[in-house]
Design an enzyme around this catalytic site. Structure first.
Site, short mmCIF file in Angstrom:
data_model
loop_
_atom_site.label_atom_id
_atom_site.label_comp_id
_atom_site.label_asym_id
_atom_site.label_seq_id
_atom_site.Cartn_x
_atom_site.Cartn_y
_atom_site.Cartn_z
N ASP A 78 0.81 -1.21 0.00
CA ASP A 78 0.00 0.00 0.00
C ASP A 78 0.85 1.27 0.00
O ASP A 78 0.48 2.28 -0.60
CB ASP A 78 -0.93 0.00 1.22
CG ASP A 78 -2.14 -0.90 1.01
OD1 ASP A 78 -2.35 -1.35 -0.13
OD2 ASP A 78 -2.86 -1.17 1.99
N ASP A 181 -1.58 13.20 21.84
CA ASP A 181 -0.32 12.71 21.28
C ASP A 181 -0.21 13.03 19.79
O ASP A 181 0.87 13.27 19.27
CB ASP A 181 -0.20 11.19 21.46
CG ASP A 181 0.32 10.81 22.84
OD1 ASP A 181 0.57 11.71 23.66
OD2 ASP A 181 0.48 9.60 23.09
N ALA A 193 -6.75 2.96 8.44
CA ALA A 193 -5.35 2.92 8.83
C ALA A 193 -5.17 3.53 10.23
O ALA A 193 -5.73 3.04 11.20
CB ALA A 193 -4.50 3.61 7.77
N TYR A 194 -4.38 4.59 10.34
CA TYR A 194 -4.06 5.20 11.64
C TYR A 194 -5.33 5.62 12.38
O TYR A 194 -5.46 5.43 13.60
CB TYR A 194 -3.13 6.39 11.40
CG TYR A 194 -2.40 6.94 12.60
CD1 TYR A 194 -2.57 6.41 13.89
CD2 TYR A 194 -1.51 8.00 12.46
CE1 TYR A 194 -1.89 6.92 14.97
CE2 TYR A 194 -0.82 8.52 13.55
CZ TYR A 194 -1.01 7.99 14.79
OH TYR A 194 -0.34 8.50 15.87
#
Length: 325
Positions: A78, A181, A193-194
């Site tokens: 990816d 964060d 994803a994230y």
């Protein structure tokens, strides 16, 4: 749909290769070089990849590459696919992904299917799946930067240098602030994803939107926010931020500190991905998500298995189910 050649410099199709920076993809390159000898195609690559691609593949500058290719073949996972999409962003050049990676949410074709896939493209037997991008503008001190992302953009704390503090402005309207964060802004495709790992929602590819998710929030906005395609996100980096990295599709591009600003907006249909069986690809995506802890029952997982495999293994499956009862 097919992509029409932009130039008349060469008869036949021009295929541009973008290869994974470290994995051995020489098998696919050799396969294409051999296949080219009996087909009216041109194989090219970027100058930066010349040493890894080999002497039998013509190399072009970045400008020539984008101007002359009709199809981009991304040999990798990816990450390679995303890099290829960024290379041709804003053009009508479709990208074919060949899987040398692990999960491969974007790629559809395995290495041994490569020449068959290209023959189908030449025969116009394919479709193009549009992918939205994120236009990212960063003002850091006296410098300005512009990037394109197809999965996500994050403003992430530097290790040992405190939290990310930022005010959120949407279309010039103040919405609140974050202390976390990291802050992750994702497209629908990138929401798996994230954003997903941080607890954010998975957006359907049919939705034209972006999602903003704070990672480990300490104060301020603590949940994901989904915004429309015409809304522009602005982040004003707060005084308590010492240094934070700007990550574009997982790559650190620059950093910001107190007083800097980041603006992100959705770019609809910024790149196109070749699809041969969109339904099959979607089912594979569901299966990969289930392996990442998206809950599916056993019968739902079974539906994702190809029919021929189910028929072959049906007696064994039924016997196992009977035994469990």
């Amino acid at each position: 749909m097919t992509h029409q050649a932009k130039t008349n410099h060469q008869s036949g199709m021009s295929i541009g290769l973008i290869a994974h920076p470290t994995k051995d993809v020489s098998g696919s390159i050799e396969l294409l070089v051999d296949w080219r000898r009996t087909h009216a195609v041109r194989i090219v690559a970027l100058e930066a990849d010349a040493q890894r691609i080999g002497a039998e593949v013509e190399v072009l500058t970045s400008a020539q590459f984008v101007d002359e290719v009709d199809l981009v073949v991304a040999l990798g996972g990816d990450g390679t696919m995303l890099g290829a999409m960024r290379t041709v962003a804003g053009t009508s050049i479709p990208v074919l992904g060949v899987n040398y990676g692990n999960l491969g949410f974007l790629v559809e074709v395995e290495p041994d299917e490569l020449t068959t896939a290209i023959e189908r493209i030449i025969a116009a037997d394919y479709s193009v799946e549009a992918h939205h991008g994120l236009d990212v503008n960063v003002v850091a001190g006296s410098e300005g930067f512009n990037f394109m992302a197809f999965n996500d953009v994050s403003i992430a704390r530097a290790p040992g240098e405190g939290m990310v503090n930022a005010d959120l402005v949407v279309d010039s309207t103040a919405y609140g602030y974050f202390t976390a964060d990291a802050l992750v802004v994702a497209t629908p495709a990138g929401s798996t994803a994230y954003n997903y790992a941080a607890g954010g929602p998975v957006l359907s590819p049919a939705v034209t939107a972006l999602v903003l998710t704070p990672v480990a929030p300490m104060s301020g906005i603590a949940r994901s926010v989904v915004l429309g395609p015409k809304e522009t996100l602005g982040f004003e980096i707060g005084e308590s931020t010492t240094r934070a990295a700007i990550e574009v599709d997982g790559r650190v591009m620059t950093s910001v500190t107190a007083g800097d600003a980041v603006t992100i907006s959705l770019v609809e249909n910024a790149a196109g991905v070749v699809r041969f069986d969109a339904g099959r690809h979607a089912r594979k995506g569901r299966l990969k998500l289930s392996l990442l802890d998206l809950p599916l029952r056993a019968d739902q997982l079974r539906e994702l298995v190809p029919l021929d495999v189910r028929k072959r293994d049906l007696p064994r499956i039924l016997a196992q189910d009977s035994h469990k009862k």
